[in-house]
Write an enzyme that holds these catalytic residues in place. Structure first.
Site, PDB file in Angstrom:
ATOM      1  N   HIS A  82       0.974  -1.189   0.148  1.00 31.02           N
ATOM      2  CA  HIS A  82       0.089  -0.068   0.134  1.00 31.02           C
ATOM      3  C   HIS A  82       0.846   1.203  -0.072  1.00 31.02           C
ATOM      4  O   HIS A  82       1.800   1.223   0.663  1.00 31.02           O
ATOM      5  CB  HIS A  82      -0.963   0.082   1.220  1.00 31.02           C
ATOM      6  CG  HIS A  82      -1.738   1.286   1.390  1.00 31.02           C
ATOM      7  ND1 HIS A  82      -3.043   1.332   0.457  1.00 31.02           N
ATOM      8  CD2 HIS A  82      -1.896   2.402   1.962  1.00 31.02           C
ATOM      9  CE1 HIS A  82      -3.604   2.347   0.940  1.00 31.02           C
ATOM     10  NE2 HIS A  82      -2.786   3.231   1.660  1.00 31.02           N
ATOM     11  N   ASP A 161     -15.175   2.230   6.653  1.00 32.80           N
ATOM     12  CA  ASP A 161     -14.432   3.238   6.376  1.00 32.80           C
ATOM     13  C   ASP A 161     -15.166   4.034   5.206  1.00 32.80           C
ATOM     14  O   ASP A 161     -14.698   5.220   5.129  1.00 32.80           O
ATOM     15  CB  ASP A 161     -12.997   2.566   5.821  1.00 32.80           C
ATOM     16  CG  ASP A 161     -12.075   3.538   5.326  1.00 32.80           C
ATOM     17  OD1 ASP A 161     -11.622   4.541   6.061  1.00 32.80           O
ATOM     18  OD2 ASP A 161     -11.758   3.389   4.022  1.00 32.80           O
ATOM     19  N   ARG A 168     -15.034  12.231   7.445  1.00 34.31           N
ATOM     20  CA  ARG A 168     -13.852  12.989   7.983  1.00 34.31           C
ATOM     21  C   ARG A 168     -13.481  14.067   7.012  1.00 34.31           C
ATOM     22  O   ARG A 168     -12.803  15.110   7.221  1.00 34.31           O
ATOM     23  CB  ARG A 168     -12.643  11.905   7.954  1.00 34.31           C
ATOM     24  CG  ARG A 168     -12.971  11.201   9.299  1.00 34.31           C
ATOM     25  CD  ARG A 168     -12.206   9.702   9.285  1.00 34.31           C
ATOM     26  NE  ARG A 168     -10.443  10.315   9.044  1.00 34.31           N
ATOM     27  CZ  ARG A 168      -9.467   9.581   8.316  1.00 34.31           C
ATOM     28  NH1 ARG A 168     -10.134   8.253   8.059  1.00 34.31           N
ATOM     29  NH2 ARG A 168      -8.345  10.003   8.275  1.00 34.31           N
ATOM     30  N   SER A 183      -8.175   3.557   9.033  1.00 30.56           N
ATOM     31  CA  SER A 183      -8.815   3.735   7.513  1.00 30.56           C
ATOM     32  C   SER A 183      -7.958   2.677   6.632  1.00 30.56           C
ATOM     33  O   SER A 183      -8.556   1.826   6.159  1.00 30.56           O
ATOM     34  CB  SER A 183      -8.714   5.250   7.123  1.00 30.56           C
ATOM     35  OG  SER A 183      -9.110   5.237   5.737  1.00 30.56           O
ATOM     36  N   LYS A 187      -8.798  -1.766   5.581  1.00 29.08           N
ATOM     37  CA  LYS A 187      -9.076  -2.228   3.963  1.00 29.08           C
ATOM     38  C   LYS A 187      -7.959  -3.360   3.725  1.00 29.08           C
ATOM     39  O   LYS A 187      -8.060  -4.233   3.239  1.00 29.08           O
ATOM     40  CB  LYS A 187      -8.913  -1.101   3.054  1.00 29.08           C
ATOM     41  CG  LYS A 187     -10.167  -0.160   3.290  1.00 29.08           C
ATOM     42  CD  LYS A 187     -10.000   0.988   2.036  1.00 29.08           C
ATOM     43  CE  LYS A 187      -8.988   2.270   2.958  1.00 29.08           C
ATOM     44  NZ  LYS A 187      -9.075   3.548   2.728  1.00 29.08           N
TER      45      LYS A 187
END
Ligand code: URA
Length: 435
Positions: A82, A161, A168, A183, A187
């Site tokens: 990620h 999320d 947010r 968050s 995932k």
């Protein structure tokens, strides 16, 4: 339990229990806790922070708010990577085929780009015919047969999320470490890979602008992932200037292909070798970093990684010939050279400004509903530390038309460059590995 009392507890600096956090996330996902109460809680978290135990409980509750992907059918070696997002970040297109050739299966869910940062899915969709939409069965089948798959995130994954991030975004509570950690990691955990490596960006084009904040975020995400039983690694890398030279979807695919062909894109290649060796080490496929790097390099030298990319493109419905002949990718109508108005050195670049300029060309979108033009973008000819003479080309703009929009992008791009008389001192691209 009453939400107002839990908001009060956090507002006054108390620590929420896992049971209380589960209550909040369950209620918010189901709609029994309204946005106004959740907004107040997010603001309390923003100011008070969360302990590691609270952040872990929040991450797990959010991960379990929807489908948890089961990758056990793919065996013991499953990986995921990620990036916290940046400009010109085409890493997945290079890294996934390389590690897949080493025996690590990457069943990866990615996103579309928004604002100044690009998204892997947009880059992939510039390949003629390629689709990032598929059902769960086909997703697993491609990961198993090809060794990697790149698809859109399942709509039923981490729904808490999805809702919370939108909230947010409009309540000024995005830049909070526990909220970002939960968050991103919810995932990643729901995506099912055993080994997860994070590329946390730092600098003007990243949402964490200081190194200190980027390392804190990286350490926290690694800690949460380990508590959840995953093999974790993280590195912090520069996003003071775009990654590589190309910014824009088809242009980035072309650059990714050039690296897999042995081309010289130093920062992108170094990033893929570092992330790749972290993935091979953390998953237990390799024991030392040097042999991991050599093995990854061999996938480029033999052409195996390029062939693996072509196999994925074909499996996802795309034209595999475009991997070997990038002239088959979409091309912009106008190619314009931006010339330097002075001599000296490039002392700094505003990565965000370049991302925004590419977006204004049509390479990115300001709102999720907008469509993009896969052909347009920017190819940098000069980056930080390079010497430049007056009249030399700084960047090449690939545009749809030679019009006022091109003129305004030209001004934005020029404004993103700073110059100096003396050669600037360069910071290392890889700022550190989180152990
Ligand atoms: N990316 C995410 O997915 N979540 C955040 O909170 C920030 C960046």
């Amino acid at each position: 339990m009453h939400m107002a009392e839990l908001i009060e507890k956090k507002r006054d600096g108390g620590e929420l229990t896992a049971e209380e956090i589960n209550f909040i996330i369950r209620g918010y996902t189901a709609g029994t806790i309204p946005d106004y109460q959740m907004s107040a809680l997010c603001m309390a978290v923003f100011f008070r922070g969360m302990s590691s135990e609270e952040t872990t409980a929040l991450t797990m509750a959010m991960a379990h708010s929807g489908e948890m992907v089961d990758l056990t059918a793919l065996g013991d070696y499953t990986g995921d990577k990620h990036s916290t997002g940046g400009v010109g970040d085409k890493t997945s297109l290079v890294l996934c085929p390389m590690v897949a050739c080493c025996g690590l299966k990457m069943a990866k869910m990615s996103g579309h780009g928004l604002g100044h940062t690009g998204g892997t899915l947009d880059k992939l969709e510039s390949i003629p015919g390629l689709s990032v939409q598929m059902d769960g069965g086909r997703f697993l089948q491609i990961a198993d047969e090809v060794g990697f798959v790149l698809a859109g995130q399942s709509a039923v994954m981490a729904p808490a999320d999805k809702k919370l991030y939108a909230l947010r975004d409009v309540t000024a509570t995005v830049p909070s470490v526990p909220l970002i950690v939960s968050s991103i990691m919810s995932k990643k955990l729901a995506s099912g890979a055993k080994t997860i490596v994070l590329d946390v960006k730092t600098g003007s084009g990243a949402f964490m602008e200081t190194e200190e904040a980027s390392f804190a975020l990286a350490r926290e995400m690694v800690a949460v992932g380990r508590l959840a039983g995953r093999n974790m690694g993280a590195i912090v890398t520069d996003m003071d200037q775009p990654l590589g030279f190309a910014v824009g979807n088809a242009l980035e695919v072309e650059e990714a292909v050039s690296v897999l062909r042995g081309g010289d894109v130093p920062d992108l290649k170094e990033l893929c070798l570092t992330l790749g060796s972290q993935l091979l080490l953390r998953s237990g496929i390799e024991r030392d970093a040097e042999s991991a790097r050599q093995r990854l390099q061999a996938t480029i030298d033999s052409g195996a990684a390029l062939d693996r990319l072509a196999a994925m493109v074909e499996a996802q419905g795309g034209d595999r010939r475009a991997v070997y002949d990038t002239s088959l990718l979409p091309r912009a109508k106008v190619v314009y050279e931006l010339k330097s108005e002075r001599s000296g050195y490039v002392s700094a670049m505003q990565a965000k400004g370049i991302g925004v300029a590419a977006m204004h060309l049509g390479a990115g979108r300001e709102t999720a509903e907008e469509s993009i033009n896969p052909a347009v973008g920017i190819v940098l000819r000069k980056k930080v530390g390079d010497a430049v003479a007056e009249g030399e080309t700084l960047a090449i703009i690939h545009a749809d038309a030679d019009d006022e929009n091109l003129r305004s992008v030209e001004r934005e791009l020029m404004a993103a460059y700073s110059f100096s008389e003396a050669k600037p001192k360069l910071k290392p691209f890889i700022r550190g590995i989180v152990e």
